[in-house]
Scaffold this motif. Structure first.
Motif, short mmCIF file in Angstrom:
data_model
loop_
_atom_site.label_atom_id
_atom_site.label_comp_id
_atom_site.label_asym_id
_atom_site.label_seq_id
_atom_site.Cartn_x
_atom_site.Cartn_y
_atom_site.Cartn_z
N GLU A 21 3.26 -13.14 0.99
CA GLU A 21 2.21 -13.85 1.71
C GLU A 21 0.89 -13.94 0.94
O GLU A 21 0.09 -14.85 1.20
N PHE A 22 0.69 -13.04 0.00
CA PHE A 22 -0.61 -13.01 -0.67
C PHE A 22 -0.52 -13.12 -2.19
O PHE A 22 -1.31 -13.86 -2.79
N ARG A 425 2.56 -7.88 -10.12
CA ARG A 425 2.16 -8.14 -8.74
C ARG A 425 3.11 -7.45 -7.76
O ARG A 425 2.67 -6.91 -6.74
N ARG A 426 4.38 -7.47 -8.05
CA ARG A 426 5.33 -6.76 -7.20
C ARG A 426 5.07 -5.26 -7.22
O ARG A 426 5.14 -4.58 -6.19
N THR A 427 4.75 -4.72 -8.39
CA THR A 427 4.46 -3.30 -8.51
C THR A 427 3.19 -2.95 -7.73
O THR A 427 3.14 -1.93 -7.01
N ASP A 444 -3.61 -3.03 7.93
CA ASP A 444 -4.29 -4.31 8.13
C ASP A 444 -3.86 -5.24 7.00
O ASP A 444 -4.42 -5.20 5.90
N ILE A 445 -2.87 -6.07 7.28
CA ILE A 445 -2.25 -6.86 6.22
C ILE A 445 -3.22 -7.85 5.60
O ILE A 445 -3.18 -8.12 4.39
N ASN A 446 -4.13 -8.40 6.39
CA ASN A 446 -5.07 -9.38 5.84
C ASN A 446 -6.12 -8.72 4.94
O ASN A 446 -6.52 -9.29 3.92
N TRP A 447 -6.58 -7.54 5.34
CA TRP A 447 -7.56 -6.81 4.54
C TRP A 447 -6.95 -6.43 3.19
O TRP A 447 -7.49 -6.76 2.13
N MET A 451 -7.37 -8.00 -0.87
CA MET A 451 -7.55 -7.19 -2.08
C MET A 451 -6.51 -7.55 -3.13
O MET A 451 -6.81 -7.66 -4.32
N VAL A 452 -5.29 -7.76 -2.70
CA VAL A 452 -4.22 -8.17 -3.62
C VAL A 452 -4.55 -9.50 -4.28
O VAL A 452 -4.41 -9.67 -5.49
N GLU A 453 -5.00 -10.47 -3.50
CA GLU A 453 -5.38 -11.77 -4.06
C GLU A 453 -6.49 -11.63 -5.08
O GLU A 453 -6.49 -12.31 -6.12
N ASP A 454 -7.45 -10.76 -4.78
CA ASP A 454 -8.55 -10.55 -5.73
C ASP A 454 -8.05 -9.99 -7.06
O ASP A 454 -8.42 -10.48 -8.13
#
Length: 471
Positions: A21-22, A425-427, A444-447, A451-454
């Motif tokens: 998703e991210f 990214r998977r790691t 909190d999946i969106n929070w 961070m993952v997207e950043d």
């Protein structure tokens, strides 16, 4: 069938959600690699899979030698088919080496081949992939980059390079930009005697300016930096066993440069003095230009003298150094910081024993001017695999701010290496998702997803390319 499934490396539901998703859809900025800008500009087509996959890949050559493959089939005059057969015979022996994962990720992502590479499957895989590479127009180098959603590629370039291929690419290819990276090994290599003198002469010719003094050299380097900046350069790069620890004295550096240009011998201490002074000058120039400075430290190159004489550099005979890094690194960073001319800096260590050294060092020189101004670089070279990437991210998390991390790069010479970003990214998502489910991070999946997207894209975009409107 193969094992690169939807949730490859993702061990929990949260990890799966974070990735799909991210992370998966985020573009790529490959801000350090060794791809050929000429190959990109000319949209090179590969004749076969060996040419695309084995050419220049010292990771694979090391594994093949360890499996008993003769040099003829690594860097020698074996045919493309013979070399691929030897690689296919080696792959089953690479279990638990990251090459096993990367091999099958690349087969899956580029060629939609979802089976294990081994002697039984080798011929069919070779014919299938080679046919796509040589006959399908979507398999030129530009398309290989674009299909991985790569927005920017930063190559590694000498100050005397014309950068003509960067210009050609960016004028004709609006999808993936190719920018140069300033890599001044030649001008620092005063210990190389006649080779150094020859290099300085070539640099002077390119700049159309004579170099007889340290002041001349500075003027030429400033001119070449302007040339690089005009072609989109925002990053420099340096590679060291450890940083030089000489005195910073331009008068002494001038004397030493003149001595070297006249064929004189310099002691190791004198080389250190020249290199420290020149590196100090260049670091300040990077700060004035808002360039990021990359420092790759901790490598012993060309360990086998015999093989270096036979095959040259970058052929798979380098290793991790156990040289002490902290004092020299601190001295250099502090010296620039005292004059408020410490540039944005990314420090990569090759020895994992230095993870906590670098993790603490970067905190000493943050100044609030930019989030994550001083960075602990991603797992580099022998450390760009799952275990070492986790070690790097754990050290950064414990000692700094993982949320400000500028993420992964390929550091590769292969046009098929971009799935390494997926691997990272998977790691990353597995690390964070597992801790979410263990109650160590908020559920909190969106929070966490933000961070993952950043880390995947936004941080490096804002760090090095914030003023760039070309992508």
């Amino acid at each position: 069938m193969g094992f690169i499934k939807e949730d490859f490396l993702l061990e929990t539901k949260s990890a799966s959600r974070l990735y799909h998703e991210f992370a998966a859809g985020m573009p790529i900025i490959d801000y350090h690699c060794h791809l050929s800008p000429k190959d990109i500009a000319e949209n090179r087509r590969f004749n076969n899979l060996s040419e695309a996959w084995l050419e220049g890949d010292h990771y694979k050559w090391r594994a093949m030698r360890s499996a008993g493959v003769k040099e003829k089939y690594c860097t020698g005059d074996g045919t493309a088919e013979e070399k691929f057969a030897q690689w296919a015979n080696t792959v089953p022996k690479t279990l638990r080496n990251p090459l096993f994962h990367w091999t099958h990720l690349e087969l899956k992502r580029y060629f939609d081949i979802d089976e294990f590479l081994n002697p039984s499957s080798a011929d069919q895989i070779y014919r299938n992939a080679s046919e796509q590479l040589s006959e399908d127009p979507s398999f030129g180098t530009k398309s290989l980059i674009e299909r991985m959603n790569v927005k920017v590629v930063c190559t590694t370039d000498d100050p005397k390079d014309s950068l003509i291929y960067h210009r050609q690419n960016n004028e004709s290819n609006p999808v993936s930009k190719v920018y140069p990276t300033w890599r001044p090994d030649g001008v620092l290599g005063i210990e190389k005697g006649a080779k150094f003198v020859s290099y300085i002469q070539q640099l002077a010719e390119v700049a159309d300016q004579e170099i007889h003094s340290f002041e001349d050299l500075k003027e030429v380097l400033q001119q070449r930096m302007d040339h690089f900046a005009a072609h989109g350069c925002v990053i420099s790069d340096h590679g060291f066993k450890c940083l030089p620890k000489g005195s910073v004295d331009e008068g002494k550096a001038n004397t030493l440069l003149i001595k070297a240009l006249n064929g004189g011998f310099l002691t190791p201490a004198e080389c250190d003095d020249y290199q420290s002074t020149l590196l100090d000058f260049m670091g300040k120039e990077y700060a004035k230009r808002s360039w990021a400075m990359q420092l790759h430290i901790g490598v012993i190159r060309n360990n086998s003298k015999r093989q270096f004489e036979n095959l040259g550099a970058d052929t798979g005979f380098d290793s991790i150094s156990d040289a002490k890094q902290a004092d020299r690194l601190c001295l250099f960073l502090s010296r620039l910081d005292e004059e408020n001319l410490l540039p944005k800096t990314i420090i990569y260590n090759l020895n994992p024993a230095d993870n906590y050294v670098i993790g603490t060092m970067i905190g000493n020189f943050q100044d609030g001017s930019l989030a994550g101004k001083i960075q602990m670089g991603s797992g580099w070279w022998f450390l760009d695999q799952k275990e070492a990437m986790e070690m790097q991210m754990n050290a950064l998390s414990n000692l700094g701010l993982l949320s400000q991390f500028v993420g992964m790069l390929t550091d590769s010479r292969s046009f098929l290496s971009f799935p390494r970003h997926e691997y990272f990214r998977r790691t990353l998502c597995n690390l964070l998702g597992t801790e979410m489910e263990n109650g160590l991070l908020p559920n909190d999946i969106n929070w966490i997803g933000g961070m993952v997207e950043d880390i995947c894209y936004n941080n490096i975009k804002n760090y090095a390319f914030a003023t760039n409107t070309d992508f």
